[in-house]
Design a protein around this motif. Sequence first.
Motif, PDB file in Angstrom:
ATOM      1  N   THR A 175      16.704  58.293  34.978  1.00 35.31           N
ATOM      2  CA  THR A 175      16.792  57.512  34.304  1.00 35.31           C
ATOM      3  C   THR A 175      18.139  56.830  33.487  1.00 35.31           C
ATOM      4  O   THR A 175      18.141  55.964  33.075  1.00 35.31           O
ATOM      5  N   VAL A 176      18.877  58.010  32.983  1.00 31.32           N
ATOM      6  CA  VAL A 176      19.770  57.750  33.355  1.00 31.32           C
ATOM      7  C   VAL A 176      20.969  57.288  33.749  1.00 31.32           C
ATOM      8  O   VAL A 176      21.723  56.618  33.691  1.00 31.32           O
ATOM      9  N   LYS A 177      20.490  57.771  35.300  1.00 33.38           N
ATOM     10  CA  LYS A 177      20.838  57.573  36.689  1.00 33.38           C
ATOM     11  C   LYS A 177      21.536  56.043  36.823  1.00 33.38           C
ATOM     12  O   LYS A 177      21.998  55.196  37.286  1.00 33.38           O
ATOM     13  N   TRP A 178      19.702  55.830  36.590  1.00 30.55           N
ATOM     14  CA  TRP A 178      19.235  53.842  37.024  1.00 30.55           C
ATOM     15  C   TRP A 178      19.819  53.020  35.665  1.00 30.55           C
ATOM     16  O   TRP A 178      20.342  51.632  36.165  1.00 30.55           O
ATOM     17  N   LEU A 179      20.056  53.575  34.497  1.00 24.74           N
ATOM     18  CA  LEU A 179      20.339  52.490  33.224  1.00 24.74           C
ATOM     19  C   LEU A 179      21.996  52.687  33.727  1.00 24.74           C
ATOM     20  O   LEU A 179      22.191  51.510  33.483  1.00 24.74           O
ATOM     21  N   ILE A 180      22.996  53.824  33.862  1.00 27.65           N
ATOM     22  CA  ILE A 180      23.989  53.657  34.201  1.00 27.65           C
ATOM     23  C   ILE A 180      24.675  52.337  35.625  1.00 27.65           C
ATOM     24  O   ILE A 180      25.742  51.353  35.647  1.00 27.65           O
ATOM     25  N   ILE A 181      23.710  52.819  37.102  1.00 28.39           N
ATOM     26  CA  ILE A 181      24.349  52.268  37.572  1.00 28.39           C
ATOM     27  C   ILE A 181      23.901  50.673  37.649  1.00 28.39           C
ATOM     28  O   ILE A 181      24.852  49.633  37.929  1.00 28.39           O
ATOM     29  N   ILE A 182      22.406  50.047  37.103  1.00 35.19           N
ATOM     30  CA  ILE A 182      22.289  49.481  36.844  1.00 35.19           C
ATOM     31  C   ILE A 182      23.638  48.123  35.878  1.00 35.19           C
ATOM     32  O   ILE A 182      23.675  46.795  36.385  1.00 35.19           O
ATOM     33  N   ASN A 183      24.048  48.666  34.638  1.00 36.32           N
ATOM     34  CA  ASN A 183      24.927  48.099  34.040  1.00 36.32           C
ATOM     35  C   ASN A 183      26.063  47.977  35.404  1.00 36.32           C
ATOM     36  O   ASN A 183      26.900  46.932  34.647  1.00 36.32           O
ATOM     37  N   VAL A 184      26.394  48.423  36.137  1.00 32.00           N
ATOM     38  CA  VAL A 184      27.527  48.769  36.489  1.00 32.00           C
ATOM     39  C   VAL A 184      27.343  47.716  37.318  1.00 32.00           C
ATOM     40  O   VAL A 184      28.152  46.879  38.040  1.00 32.00           O
ATOM     41  N   ILE A 185      26.151  47.346  38.003  1.00 35.46           N
ATOM     42  CA  ILE A 185      26.223  46.794  38.938  1.00 35.46           C
ATOM     43  C   ILE A 185      25.552  45.067  38.158  1.00 35.46           C
ATOM     44  O   ILE A 185      26.744  44.292  39.092  1.00 35.46           O
ATOM     45  N   CYS A 186      25.275  45.039  37.230  1.00 38.08           N
ATOM     46  CA  CYS A 186      25.422  43.552  35.991  1.00 38.08           C
ATOM     47  C   CYS A 186      26.990  43.495  36.362  1.00 38.08           C
ATOM     48  O   CYS A 186      27.651  42.426  36.352  1.00 38.08           O
ATOM     49  N   ALA A 187      27.819  44.407  35.715  1.00 33.80           N
ATOM     50  CA  ALA A 187      29.089  44.010  35.653  1.00 33.80           C
ATOM     51  C   ALA A 187      29.815  43.551  36.851  1.00 33.80           C
ATOM     52  O   ALA A 187      30.418  42.286  36.593  1.00 33.80           O
ATOM     53  N   VAL A 188      29.428  44.202  37.911  1.00 34.34           N
ATOM     54  CA  VAL A 188      30.196  43.998  39.349  1.00 34.34           C
ATOM     55  C   VAL A 188      29.746  42.323  39.144  1.00 34.34           C
ATOM     56  O   VAL A 188      31.008  41.523  39.919  1.00 34.34           O
ATOM     57  N   LEU A 189      28.623  41.935  39.340  1.00 31.97           N
ATOM     58  CA  LEU A 189      27.746  40.459  39.695  1.00 31.97           C
ATOM     59  C   LEU A 189      27.912  39.652  38.937  1.00 31.97           C
ATOM     60  O   LEU A 189      28.923  38.746  39.827  1.00 31.97           O
ATOM     61  N   PHE A 190      28.680  39.921  37.684  1.00 33.26           N
ATOM     62  CA  PHE A 190      28.888  38.911  36.670  1.00 33.26           C
ATOM     63  C   PHE A 190      30.544  38.589  36.580  1.00 33.26           C
ATOM     64  O   PHE A 190      31.315  37.893  36.746  1.00 33.26           O
ATOM     65  N   ALA A 191      31.240  39.365  37.505  1.00 25.13           N
ATOM     66  CA  ALA A 191      32.841  39.769  37.633  1.00 25.13           C
ATOM     67  C   ALA A 191      32.661  38.575  39.181  1.00 25.13           C
ATOM     68  O   ALA A 191      33.966  38.215  39.290  1.00 25.13           O
ATOM     69  N   ILE A 192      32.166  38.584  40.211  1.00 26.85           N
ATOM     70  CA  ILE A 192      32.424  38.496  41.139  1.00 26.85           C
ATOM     71  C   ILE A 192      31.314  36.328  41.221  1.00 26.85           C
ATOM     72  O   ILE A 192      32.260  35.348  41.320  1.00 26.85           O
ATOM     73  N   THR A 193      30.354  36.452  40.306  1.00 28.00           N
ATOM     74  CA  THR A 193      30.078  35.359  39.616  1.00 28.00           C
ATOM     75  C   THR A 193      31.797  34.353  38.803  1.00 28.00           C
ATOM     76  O   THR A 193      31.696  33.006  39.133  1.00 28.00           O
ATOM     77  N   LYS A 194      32.213  34.700  38.296  1.00 35.04           N
ATOM     78  CA  LYS A 194      33.533  34.385  37.570  1.00 35.04           C
ATOM     79  C   LYS A 194      34.729  34.012  39.032  1.00 35.04           C
ATOM     80  O   LYS A 194      35.605  32.806  39.185  1.00 35.04           O
ATOM     81  N   VAL A 195      34.605  35.052  39.482  1.00 33.06           N
ATOM     82  CA  VAL A 195      35.047  34.592  40.468  1.00 33.06           C
ATOM     83  C   VAL A 195      35.186  33.978  41.796  1.00 33.06           C
ATOM     84  O   VAL A 195      36.246  33.005  41.988  1.00 33.06           O
ATOM     85  N   VAL A 196      34.575  33.751  42.168  1.00 32.21           N
ATOM     86  CA  VAL A 196      33.612  32.215  43.082  1.00 32.21           C
ATOM     87  C   VAL A 196      33.289  31.289  42.290  1.00 32.21           C
ATOM     88  O   VAL A 196      34.060  30.308  43.138  1.00 32.21           O
ATOM     89  N   LYS A 197      33.156  30.832  41.106  1.00 30.99           N
ATOM     90  CA  LYS A 197      33.424  30.092  40.174  1.00 30.99           C
ATOM     91  C   LYS A 197      34.855  29.342  40.411  1.00 30.99           C
ATOM     92  O   LYS A 197      34.763  27.540  40.628  1.00 30.99           O
ATOM     93  N   ALA A 198      35.744  30.307  39.599  1.00 29.48           N
ATOM     94  CA  ALA A 198      37.497  30.367  39.894  1.00 29.48           C
ATOM     95  C   ALA A 198      37.870  29.875  41.214  1.00 29.48           C
ATOM     96  O   ALA A 198      38.497  28.362  40.781  1.00 29.48           O
ATOM     97  N   ARG A 199      37.274  29.492  41.982  1.00 27.36           N
ATOM     98  CA  ARG A 199      37.867  29.304  43.403  1.00 27.36           C
ATOM     99  C   ARG A 199      36.994  27.620  43.387  1.00 27.36           C
ATOM    100  O   ARG A 199      37.690  27.097  45.076  1.00 27.36           O
ATOM    101  N   ILE A 200      35.774  28.296  43.477  1.00 31.55           N
ATOM    102  CA  ILE A 200      35.118  26.184  43.406  1.00 31.55           C
ATOM    103  C   ILE A 200      35.753  25.173  42.603  1.00 31.55           C
ATOM    104  O   ILE A 200      36.510  24.179  43.424  1.00 31.55           O
ATOM    105  N   ASN A 201      36.167  26.287  41.309  1.00 29.96           N
ATOM    106  CA  ASN A 201      37.352  24.567  41.301  1.00 29.96           C
ATOM    107  C   ASN A 201      38.209  24.311  41.240  1.00 29.96           C
ATOM    108  O   ASN A 201      38.769  23.316  41.216  1.00 29.96           O
ATOM    109  N   ASN A 202      38.961  25.146  41.968  1.00 24.75           N
ATOM    110  CA  ASN A 202      39.762  25.418  42.488  1.00 24.75           C
ATOM    111  C   ASN A 202      40.076  25.104  43.276  1.00 24.75           C
ATOM    112  O   ASN A 202      41.742  24.138  44.156  1.00 24.75           O
ATOM    113  N   ASN A 203      39.155  24.236  44.550  1.00 22.12           N
ATOM    114  CA  ASN A 203      39.236  23.753  45.745  1.00 22.12           C
ATOM    115  C   ASN A 203      38.702  22.341  46.025  1.00 22.12           C
ATOM    116  O   ASN A 203      38.121  22.075  46.889  1.00 22.12           O
ATOM    117  N   LYS A 204      38.010  22.324  44.492  1.00 19.15           N
ATOM    118  CA  LYS A 204      36.976  21.303  44.421  1.00 19.15           C
ATOM    119  C   LYS A 204      38.514  19.589  44.372  1.00 19.15           C
ATOM    120  O   LYS A 204      39.666  19.623  45.083  1.00 19.15           O
TER     121      LYS A 204
END
Length: 279
Positions: A250-279
Motif C-alpha cells: 500500500t505504501v509502495k503504491w501510494l508513492i508510485i501513484i503520487n510520482v506518476i501524477c507529478a510526472v503526468l502533470f509536468a508532461i501536460t505543462k510541457v505539451v501545453k507550452a509547446r502547443i501555445n508556442n507553435n500555434k
Amino acid sequence: MNTTKRNKNSLKVKRLTESAILIALATVLSVLKLYEMPYGGSLTLASMMPIMIIAYRNSMAWGMSCAFIYGVIQQLLSVSTLSYVTTWQSVVAVILLDYVVAFAVCGLGGAFRKVTKNQTAAMLEGALLCCFLRYVCHLISGCTVWAGLSIPTEAAFLYSLLYNAAYMIPETLITLGAVYYVSTQIDFTKELPVRKKTERESVGGIVMGILGGAVLLAGFIYDVITVFSHMQNESGEFDITALTAMEGDTVKWLIIINVICAVLFAITKVVKARINNNK
C-alpha cells in the motif's frame, strides 16, 4: 536630496502596505480549510503563496521577516495545540518546528529569482523548495515531539512520514498549480505588479490544462482515500495507530501513484507550452 528621500520613504510605505495585505490574505486562506486532519495539519487554498510572492518581489531578509510574522500568526491561531504537550522543551519545539520555522521557510520563495530568469520557473522552484522544507519541519516534529502523544513511539518516523504526507502532498500540488497560474498572468518583477500580455490560448492548450488539473485531483483523491481509510479503527473513529495496518504494498503504491501524477502533470505543462508556442 529631499525628493530622493521622499521617494525612498514612498517605496518603503508601498512595500510595507503590500506585505501587510499579502500576509492578511495568506492568513485568511489558511483559515479557509478544504479539510483538516484529526491530529493537526490541514489542506488550504494555497495559503503559503502570498508569502512566497512577498519573498519573490523583495530581498531574502524581507521575505524571511514577513514569513516569520506569518508563522507567529499561525501559532496564535492554533495556540490550543500547546495544551497537548507538558514540558517547556516540548512547547518550544512545537512552536518552532510546527509553526515559526515551518512557515518561515516560505521566505525562501524568491531563492531562485536571480538564478532562473523565467519568472514562472523561478517561482515554481521556490514554491517546491518551501513546501519540501515545511514538510521536513513537520516530519521532524512528528517523530520527536509528538512521538508518544498523537504518534506512537514505535515506528514514529514512518507514522510521521505518512501522516504529514497525507496533507502536504496535496497542499504542495495546489500551491504549485496556483503559483503557476498567477505567475503566468502577473509580472511580479515590476515596481507595481502588472498583468502580462497574453495571447488567446489554443484549444489544445486548454485541453492540456484541464488534463493537468484532472491529474492533480486524481492524486489528491487517491491520497485522501488511501491514508484516511487506514486511519480509522473498527468503530470508524480516527486512530493514527491504525496506520500499522497499512501494508508495504500500500505504501509502495501510494508513492508510485503520487510520482506518476507529478510526472503526468509536468508532461501536460510541457505539451501545453509547446502547443501555445507553435500555434
